[in-house]
Scaffold this motif. Structure first.
Motif, short mmCIF file in Angstrom:
data_model
loop_
_atom_site.label_atom_id
_atom_site.label_comp_id
_atom_site.label_asym_id
_atom_site.label_seq_id
_atom_site.Cartn_x
_atom_site.Cartn_y
_atom_site.Cartn_z
N MET A 1 1.24 -3.75 -5.11
CA MET A 1 0.62 -3.28 -3.90
C MET A 1 0.73 -4.36 -2.85
N ILE B 1 -0.26 -5.05 1.53
CA ILE B 1 -1.03 -4.57 2.68
C ILE B 1 -0.15 -4.74 3.90
N ARG C 1 -4.77 4.69 3.63
CA ARG C 1 -5.56 4.10 4.72
C ARG C 1 -6.94 4.74 4.78
N LEU D 1 -2.50 0.23 2.79
CA LEU D 1 -2.08 -0.23 1.47
C LEU D 1 -0.78 0.48 1.11
#
Length: 72
Positions: free
Chosen positions: A1, A3, A39, A49
């Motif tokens: 993941m 951001i 989001r 993300l």
């Protein structure tokens, strides 16, 4: 993941959970080119993300198998 602070926010194809009930404090998901973007609906211009297909599928499997159930 990861951001993403500057991922394009063109407003198209974002999905809210059917449990959201029209509120403005919901999780939204968008699928683009084999990735899942997540989001907060209150912060449409905020951070997003970013999950790979494998990460998203692992999350889905965990949800379906009850791994994330809230304890009593």
């Amino acid at each position: 993941m990861t951001i993403a602070q500057t991922f394009p926010q063109d407003g198209g194809d974002w999905f809210k959970s059917s449990f959201c009930k029209g509120g403005s404090n919901c999780v939204e998901v968008r699928f683009v080119g084999g990735i899942a973007l997540v989001r907060n609906s209150r912060e449409e211009e905020g951070p997003v993300l970013v999950f790979t297909r494998g990460e998203w599928e692992a999350f889905e499997l965990g949800m379906f198998s009850g791994e994330f159930a809230m304890p009593f």
